[in-house]
Design an enzyme around this catalytic site. Structure first.
Site, PDB file in Angstrom:
ATOM      1  N   GLY A  44       1.940  11.573  -9.064  1.00 53.09           N
ATOM      2  CA  GLY A  44       0.515  11.649  -8.786  1.00 53.09           C
ATOM      3  C   GLY A  44       0.257  11.744  -7.304  1.00 53.09           C
ATOM      4  N   GLN A  49      -4.857  10.775   0.471  1.00 51.25           N
ATOM      5  CA  GLN A  49      -3.499  10.741   1.029  1.00 51.25           C
ATOM      6  C   GLN A  49      -3.245  11.917   1.964  1.00 51.25           C
ATOM      7  OE1 GLN A  49      -1.544  10.002  -3.020  1.00 51.25           O
ATOM      8  NE2 GLN A  49      -0.166   8.913  -1.639  1.00 51.25           N
ATOM      9  N   CYS A  94       5.055   4.748  -3.137  1.00 50.16           N
ATOM     10  CA  CYS A  94       3.925   5.607  -2.804  1.00 50.16           C
ATOM     11  C   CYS A  94       4.344   6.575  -1.702  1.00 50.16           C
ATOM     12  CB  CYS A  94       2.763   4.730  -2.325  1.00 50.16           C
ATOM     13  SG  CYS A  94       1.255   5.622  -1.981  1.00 50.16           S
ATOM     14  N   LEU A  95       3.862   7.814  -1.803  1.00 47.05           N
ATOM     15  CA  LEU A  95       4.143   8.784  -0.750  1.00 47.05           C
ATOM     16  C   LEU A  95       3.619   8.281   0.598  1.00 47.05           C
ATOM     17  CD1 LEU A  95       3.026  12.045  -2.616  1.00 47.05           C
ATOM     18  CD2 LEU A  95       5.373  11.299  -2.195  1.00 47.05           C
ATOM     19  N   HIS A 136      -3.022   3.702 -10.101  1.00 51.40           N
ATOM     20  CA  HIS A 136      -2.487   3.778  -8.735  1.00 51.40           C
ATOM     21  C   HIS A 136      -3.264   4.830  -7.926  1.00 51.40           C
ATOM     22  CE1 HIS A 136       1.076   3.923  -5.825  1.00 51.40           C
ATOM     23  NE2 HIS A 136       0.399   5.020  -5.510  1.00 51.40           N
ATOM     24  N   GLU A 137      -3.484   5.998  -8.539  1.00 53.46           N
ATOM     25  CA  GLU A 137      -4.158   7.079  -7.807  1.00 53.46           C
ATOM     26  C   GLU A 137      -5.632   6.772  -7.578  1.00 53.46           C
ATOM     27  OE1 GLU A 137      -2.285   8.964  -6.342  1.00 53.46           O
ATOM     28  OE2 GLU A 137      -0.488   8.659  -7.556  1.00 53.46           O
ATOM     29  N   HIS A 140      -6.433   4.708  -4.599  1.00 46.95           N
ATOM     30  CA  HIS A 140      -6.508   5.399  -3.303  1.00 46.95           C
ATOM     31  C   HIS A 140      -7.949   5.802  -2.976  1.00 46.95           C
ATOM     32  CE1 HIS A 140      -2.357   5.778  -2.023  1.00 46.95           C
ATOM     33  NE2 HIS A 140      -1.980   6.254  -3.199  1.00 46.95           N
TER      34      HIS A 140
END
Lengths: 166, 170
Positions: A44, A49, A94-95, A136-137, A140
């Site tokens: 995702g 981000q 996470c990225l 999670h997404e 953000h």
């Protein structure tokens, strides 16, 4: 696109509602997807981000080595979780937080409303790993990272709970 | 900068972590990973510390160790900044306490390819009927299946649960 990494404070910014899905938004979604695919095994990605503070996330858990329940590739515009049920602990990375993973408690099952890139509205029920990815997404979009919800690696599921930072 | 691993062990009392890290901070040390545990009433901590190559860590910590009655052990840190090793399996074990549980379980799992990254064990239950509980995380270097097969061979008085850790990256 370049991925913002914490401690960049922009990751704590709250994203705005998308009011119109125009060409620019569609072009952005395409780039966002490219960026997700370039990330190491990312299931995702969320617009903030990559420094775009609009309520857009992409989730796709359909290509896991070990298959999990899923709704395929989802582009979720203005997503909103309307119901939560149960909880479980899982490991997340996470990225935007390279080289670290931690345990996070998430709802086991959720109902989520969103608009897709063609403007169609959806309401789905998701559970397990996919539900975790969606939560999670969407975090953000609210300026939250999984770091805000960490529980000790040594703690049991029900010993502690984490709450959203006020 | 030089990396060292400090191990401090002693009787637990409040304020040890603060006292030790304050001294290190004052002498320009930078902390990386640290893990503290209390076993019974014993305190233990391991710290990865980066510091000036000229700094004599033993000398820096002499006073605080004396005051708090801590044993200090210093190693050179060979790992530098290694990428985190991500566990992909979690094992929980419990049963009526008896000797040999850890040895049996871990040797069978090691043969099946488990590299343990984190292990914690405890004794609970009543004094008359103590139970032993162990939780581990590790990397299944040959995949999960060999581990599942391996636990079938263990004595049946031990309950073992093996769960995959499916790390989410988003």
């Amino acid at each position: 696109m370049e991925i913002l990494t914490y401690p960049d404070q922009r990751l704590k910014q709250i994203s705005e509602t998308v009011t119109e899905i125009d060409k620019q938004i569609l072009a952005f979604i395409h780039e966002l997807e490219q960026t997700r695919q370039a990330g190491p095994g990312a299931v995702g990605i969320a617009a903030p981000q990559v420094d775009v503070f609009k309520q857009i996330v992409i989730v796709d858990v359909s290509k896991m080595k070990k298959p999990v329940d899923n709704h395929g590739h989802m582009i979720m515009i203005n997503p909103e979780i309307t119901e939560w049920d149960g909880m479980n602990m899982g490991r997340e990375g996470c990225l935007s937080v390279p080289d670290f993973t931690g345990n996070v408690i998430r709802a086991e099952k959720i109902k989520v409303k969103y608009t897709d890139e063609t403007g169609n509205k959806h309401e789905i029920e998701s559970s397990g790993f996919e539900a975790r990815a969606i939560q999670h997404e969407i975090d953000h979009l609210d300026g939250l990272l999984f770091l805000d919800r960490l529980v000790s690696r040594r703690s049991d599921l029900f010993k502690r709970k984490t709450y959203k930072k006020q | 900068m030089k990396w060292s691993v400090l191990t401090l062990v002693g009787e637990d009392k409040p304020g040890i972590v603060a006292a030790v890290t304050q001294v290190l901070f004052e002498r320009g040390c930078v902390l990386a990973q640290a893990s503290m545990m209390r076993l019974g009433s014993n305190f233990s901590i391991m710290l990865r510390v980066s510091h000036s190559p000229d700094l004599d860590l033993r000398q820096v910590l002499t006073e605080v160790c004396k005051n708090l009655n801590l044993h200090l052990h210093i190693d050179e840190d060979a790992s530098k900044k290694t990428p985190a090793l991500d566990p992909d399996v979690q094992v929980t074990v419990y049963g009526a306490d008896r000797s040999g549980i850890v040895a049996q379980v871990t040797s069978v799992l090691a043969q099946a390819g488990l590299n343990i990254i984190d292990l914690e064990t405890d004794v609970g239950g009543s004094n008359e009927h103590p139970i032993y509980i162990m939780t581990m995380e590790g990397v299944a270097s040959n995949g999960i299946e060999p581990l599942r097969e391996a636990i079938q061979t263990l004595d049946t008085d031990i309950e073992i649960n093996l769960d995959e850790i499916n790390t989410l990256r988003g």
